[in-house]
Design an enzyme around this catalytic site. Structure first.
Site, PDB file in Angstrom:
ATOM      1  N   GLU A 101      49.406  61.945  31.159  1.00  0.00           N
ATOM      2  CA  GLU A 101      48.511  60.548  30.528  1.00  0.00           C
ATOM      3  C   GLU A 101      48.658  59.577  32.176  1.00  0.00           C
ATOM      4  O   GLU A 101      48.541  58.191  31.911  1.00  0.00           O
ATOM      5  CB  GLU A 101      49.522  59.587  29.178  1.00  0.00           C
ATOM      6  CG  GLU A 101      51.099  59.717  30.320  1.00  0.00           C
ATOM      7  CD  GLU A 101      52.088  60.864  29.601  1.00  0.00           C
ATOM      8  OE1 GLU A 101      51.883  61.184  29.594  1.00  0.00           O
ATOM      9  OE2 GLU A 101      53.267  59.903  29.302  1.00  0.00           O
ATOM     10  N   ASN A 102      48.308  59.791  32.756  1.00  0.00           N
ATOM     11  CA  ASN A 102      48.224  59.362  33.760  1.00  0.00           C
ATOM     12  C   ASN A 102      47.254  58.096  33.828  1.00  0.00           C
ATOM     13  O   ASN A 102      46.214  58.397  33.464  1.00  0.00           O
ATOM     14  CB  ASN A 102      47.741  60.073  35.611  1.00  0.00           C
ATOM     15  CG  ASN A 102      48.020  61.456  35.619  1.00  0.00           C
ATOM     16  OD1 ASN A 102      49.504  61.620  35.726  1.00  0.00           O
ATOM     17  ND2 ASN A 102      47.407  62.482  35.154  1.00  0.00           N
ATOM     18  N   HIS A 106      46.792  61.949  21.946  1.00  0.00           N
ATOM     19  CA  HIS A 106      48.605  61.230  21.789  1.00  0.00           C
ATOM     20  C   HIS A 106      48.071  61.005  23.613  1.00  0.00           C
ATOM     21  O   HIS A 106      49.260  59.645  24.257  1.00  0.00           O
ATOM     22  CB  HIS A 106      48.700  62.780  22.239  1.00  0.00           C
ATOM     23  CG  HIS A 106      50.768  63.145  22.448  1.00  0.00           C
ATOM     24  ND1 HIS A 106      51.614  62.683  22.000  1.00  0.00           N
ATOM     25  CD2 HIS A 106      50.542  62.536  24.032  1.00  0.00           C
ATOM     26  CE1 HIS A 106      52.355  62.724  21.997  1.00  0.00           C
ATOM     27  NE2 HIS A 106      52.309  62.673  24.065  1.00  0.00           N
ATOM     28  N   GLU A 107      47.214  61.241  24.320  1.00  0.00           N
ATOM     29  CA  GLU A 107      47.764  61.035  26.023  1.00  0.00           C
ATOM     30  C   GLU A 107      46.760  59.449  25.784  1.00  0.00           C
ATOM     31  O   GLU A 107      46.985  58.895  27.396  1.00  0.00           O
ATOM     32  CB  GLU A 107      46.816  61.968  26.909  1.00  0.00           C
ATOM     33  CG  GLU A 107      46.988  63.518  26.689  1.00  0.00           C
ATOM     34  CD  GLU A 107      48.779  63.536  26.862  1.00  0.00           C
ATOM     35  OE1 GLU A 107      49.112  62.314  27.731  1.00  0.00           O
ATOM     36  OE2 GLU A 107      48.988  64.344  26.055  1.00  0.00           O
TER      37      GLU A 107
HETATM   38  N1  B3K Z   1      54.004  63.346  29.539  1.00  0.00           N
HETATM   39  C1  B3K Z   1      53.285  64.820  29.706  1.00  0.00           C
HETATM   40  C2  B3K Z   1      54.275  65.911  29.465  1.00  0.00           C
HETATM   41  C3  B3K Z   1      54.798  65.987  30.798  1.00  0.00           C
HETATM   42  C4  B3K Z   1      56.052  67.209  31.135  1.00  0.00           C
HETATM   43  C5  B3K Z   1      56.194  67.363  32.062  1.00  0.00           C
HETATM   44  N2  B3K Z   1      57.297  68.316  32.197  1.00  0.00           N
HETATM   45  C6  B3K Z   1      52.165  65.015  28.082  1.00  0.00           C
HETATM   46  C7  B3K Z   1      52.761  64.324  27.665  1.00  0.00           C
HETATM   47  O1  B3K Z   1      53.615  64.666  26.284  1.00  0.00           O
HETATM   48  O2  B3K Z   1      51.840  63.531  26.853  1.00  0.00           O
HETATM   49 ZN    ZN Z   2      53.485  62.434  25.721  1.00  0.00          ZN
END
Ligand code: B3K
Ligand code: ZN
Length: 878
Positions: free
Chosen positions: A270-271, A303-304
């Protein structure tokens, strides 16, 4: 043998850093052979920092080229740099700019953390601790800063240059190079940093927000794949609209970009303003993607996107709080899908997933609380407990507070914590403050591991027309946590009268009941309902109102009565599953069912199938037989997977034998008109048809040929893949031919190759290990690609207990040997595959021992990463 640090990090040691980073300027010079990174960090001491306090920045496999403060190079004695950290011994006690340079080799970064190359494209993954592989930094989520990023790269190799935020400048840099500058004004932790540089195509669109702002949207992918990104774009626009409608959340930057890459450690990331996706969660066309793939794309895109508020605008103070953003965001994506598709069907899917993955985790050696208090390797904590149990906890909050009360709490959360890095406690507090409810017992859900077991007994007294219901809760000890507290458990319920309609009551004593909700907050509670005219059948935990295991003591007759009459679709489905799971589990332990029980179950399946009021997707779920892993977990200990498979097969033959023609008629009637559409209605029809095919293949002689015919006639991947996977799973006479045909027909498409790998990993025959060895040993097998490895090995460990846990230990050894090899390349992928060994404590002694021996050999014969080492030790200790 072990090399990496085994240090344990504790929540109780959390302390803010003595210095904070005020702003970040990064300059990337990207070349074919290496990438130079110059970081100018504006830093200042926090109030109270004592003179002479060292500044310690994180690094990982870095080598410092130069260092200066406010433009003056630092003397050798003024700092200490190694691969893992950079210490400035005595920084100024005022605001200053630390200027460092490092050189990276993205092409040889096979861990896929930090900056790496995927099919030629430069891309990044920073969560949780990848940014320290790009530059020395305070790489922790409570350090928030605005970023400005300049990238310079060869035009020919990287015409596209993307980073977080909004683009502010671009131009020619001479010598075939060009540059772009991006600025992200929203202070963010480094784990949300991203850049992409490559030769990519794109599709472009826009979204107008509720306040009328135009947001430019783009999805980037390898040239030629643009046409497969439209469903993802459509999902994105629907997600943006839904978050406005349901939570009042509007997007904040002017631009939102998604990039699909082929080599990625998990689903997506989700950058801020620049989501990076595993391409399997972006690309879709009917010939190569299944309905399940479309569903997955919609869900993960959502989700992202939802993370922009729950994760990015409000982030985690430390990684112990991971489920603050993940549990909440999974809850949000589940709600999105429920609103977009069928709510009951989505609920069943989500609970199936929880029971298949999270319950075993919570009941085994890898159990941990949703808010853990210690870890060795944080990457090992991106677990189903953090994600799926985390979502269930948020769902219980919504159940307890009601829709409006929950929304009020969420509004306060956004208002109070926007721009902050915060904690689970702060999250619970907003709901307390918004609703005036005391949630001090509720927070235990976050702190305690293990699945609560709720036992129910009831008694009807005809003379006094009272009905009493006793609910008792308990949680078994989990690793490191022997004492358990009673939880606050919302039990949504109803009483059903003999004619199948809801029954009322005139009063309740003994506990708190609000409309259709019992609040179970004590170890045990007896509720007495008065004015109950007949003995009711209780329907408990409607909509699966809490993530618990329930033993109701209901008879098969009661359960089949619920399957027919309950107004709650979830409980109708659950009742059927409980009946079939129990019959198989009992038979696997030598207690075969009575014919009358099988007859009654068969009739219930037929009635479900013939019921015109139920939709296809629901019927598909209701008639499905529980998988072997589900039955194994129901048995819980001394499991013999061969006995489970035999009992399951036996029940299927018993059930299906007398109704083959009927099922075939349904199957024939369910053809889906072309053209293909991934919508819920069409997908539901296909899922029922394929569910019938599965029953027919497992329980009759007719299915194998039907499956082969469906495979050949299929006009879309959903039907083709189902026919192949069913044939492989039941190892029909045609299975090998179908697998062979599939392999050659789709040779050029890696995502379809993954499907072939997964279907191949389902085969129950003894030849499977040799075949999988050959697959992995093929010179062109892409050993560094996580999708390929997971499709084969992940599917094998998680869904083929007969072969993975076979008695001679060959399945276990095959996996540990593969894990040792993969660990050298990509520790995250290796440790994830190894978690499949968490089933060991449930197996019969001989298999348990061979499994342990394989793990011991892995431990003694190899140098292992911290990722694999931690999982290995926890399983062996469990
Ligand atoms: N936040 C990322 C997951 C990162 C996992 C690092 N091992 C994707 C998500 O959950 O939306
Ligand atoms: Zn997430």
């Amino acid at each position: 043998m072990r090399t990496e640090s085994e240090q344990t990090i504790h929540l109780k040691d959390y302390a803010p850093t003595p210095y904070r980073i005020v702003s970040v300027d990064l300059d990337f010079r990207i070349l074919e052979e290496n990438t130079r990174v110059r970081a100018q960090l504006t830093i200042e001491p926090r109030e109270g920092t004592a003179p002479g306090t060292a500044l310690v920045l994180d690094g990982d496999e870095l080598k410092l080229d130069s260092i200066a403060i406010d433009g003056a190079p630092l003397a050798l004695a003024a700092y200490l740099a190694d691969a893992d950290s950079l210490t400035v011994v005595e920084p100024p006690l005022r605001r200053f700019v630390l200027d460092t340079e490092v050189t990276l080799l993205p092409a040889s970064n096979t861990k896929l953390m930090g900056l790496y190359r995927s099919s030629g494209t430069w891309c990044t993954q920073c969560e949780p601790e990848g940014f320290r592989r790009i530059t020395y930094y305070l790489d922790r989520p409570d350090i928030l800063a605005p970023f400005t990023v300049r990238m310079t790269a060869p035009v020919a190799l990287a015409p596209v240059l993307l980073a977080n935020g909004n683009p502010i400048e671009r131009g020619d840099a001479g010598d075939g190079m060009h540059y772009a500058v991006w600025h992200d004004p929203f202070p963010k932790p480094a784990y949300l940093f991203a850049l992409v540089a490559g030769d990519l195509g794109s599709i472009n669109d826009h979204f107008t927000t509720m306040s009328g702002r135009r947001i430019d949207l783009a999805i980037y992918a390898t040239h030629g794949k643009e046409g497969e990104c439209h469903y993802a774009m459509d999902s994105l626009k629907r997600s943006m609209a839904w978050d406005e409608r349901r939570f009042g959340r509007e997007y904040d930057l002017d631009i939102f970009n998604i990039v699909a890459v082929s080599d990625f450690n998990f689903g997506a990331m989700e950058n801020k303003g620049l989501n990076i996706f595993n391409d399997r969660l972006v690309f879709a066309k009917p010939e190569t993607a299944t309905d399940a793939n479309y569903h997955g794309i919609e869900r993960v895109i959502a989700h992202e996107y939802f993370h922009n508020w729950t994760g990015n605008r409000i982030t985690c103070r430390d990684w112990f709080q991971l489920c603050l953003k993940e549990g909440l965001t999974v809850y949000r994506d589940q709600e999105f899908t429920s609103d977009e598709r069928s709510r009951p069907v989505q609920r069943i899917h989500d609970v199936q997933n929880l029971r298949t993955s999270q319950f075993p985790e919570d009941g085994g050696p890898l159990a941990h609380p949703p808010r853990p208090d210690q870890y060795r390797e944080i990457n090992n904590f991106y677990t189903t407990t953090i994600y799926e149990k985390g979502a269930e906890i948020v769902r219980m909050l919504a159940t307890l507070l009601g829709e409006a009360g929950f929304r009020k709490g969420m509004d306060l959360y956004f208002e109070r914590h926007d721009g902050e890095a915060t904690t689970i406690e702060a999250f619970i507090k907003v709901f307390e403050d918004a609703s005036g409810t005391d949630l001090s017992q509720f927070i235990t859900w976050y702190l305690q591991a293990g699945t609560p077991q709720v036992s129910v007994s009831d008694h009807y007294d005809e003379a006094s027309q009272t009905y009493s219901l006793t609910l008792t809760q308990k949680v078994d000890p989990t690793p490191g946590q022997t004492e358990k507290q009673p939880l606050l458990i919302p039990v949504r319920f109803g009483l059903i009268g003999p004619n199948g309609s809801p029954m009322g009551w005139s009063g309740v004593t003994g506990g708190s009941v609000r409309d259709d909700l019992i609040i179970l907050d004590a170890p045990s509670m007896t509720l007495t309902f008065s004015g109950v005219a007949n003995r009711p059948v209780p329907s408990l935990f409607r909509e699966f109102s809490a993530p618990v295991k329930v033993s109701t003591g209901l008879t098969q007759d009661d359960l089949l009565f619920l399957a027919r009459h309950d107004s709650d679709p979830f409980n109708r489905w659950d009742a059927l599953q409980t009946v079939s799971t129990t019959l198989i589990a009992e038979a696997a332990q030598g207690r075969r069912w009575a014919e009358a029980d099988a007859d009654a179950l068969r009739q219930a399946l037929i009635d479900t199938l013939n019921n015109p009021d139920l939709d296809h997707a629901f019927k598909a779920l209701a008639i499905a037989m529980p998988s072997e892993p589900v039955v194994g977990r129901h048995i819980g200990k001394d499991v013999d997977p061969d006995a489970v498979a035999r009992a399951r097969h036996d029940l299927l033959t018993t059930l299906i034998g007398p109704i083959v023609e009927q099922l075939e008629r349904h199957y024939d009637a369910l053809t889906v008109p072309e053209p293909y559409s991934p919508d819920a209605a069409q997908a539901g029809r296909r899922s029922l048809r394929n569910g019938l095919l599965s029953l027919l293949t497992a329980g009759s002689d007719r299915g194998a040929a039907l499956a082969a015919a469906q495979y050949s006639a299929a006009a879309n991947m959903t039907d083709r893949y189902a026919a192949m996977a069913i044939s492989a799973h039941y190892w029909t006479d045609q299975a090998q031919a179908l697998l062979g045909d599939f392999r050659t027909s789709f040779a050029g498409d890696p995502l379809v190759f993954d499907k072939w790998l997964t279907a191949s990993a389902q085969a129950p025959d003894d030849g499977i290990i040799e075949r999988m060895r050959a697959i992995l040993a093929a010179p062109d097998f892409p050993r560094t690609n996580p999708n390929r490895l997971r499709s084969l090995l992940g599917a094998f460990v998680m869904s083929n207990p007969v072969q993975f846990a076979r008695k001679d230990g060959a399945g276990f050894r095959f996996v540990t040997e593969a894990v040792a090899e993969i660990d050298k390349v990509n520790p995250q992928v290796a440790s994830r595959i190894l978690t499949g060994f968490r089933i060991l404590p449930t197996l019969e002694a001989a298999r348990r021992d061979t499994g342990k021996a394989a793990l011991e050999a892995l431990k003694s014969q190899h140098q292992l990463s911290r990722n694999v080492g931690e999982i290995l030790d926890r399983i062996l200790a469990g």
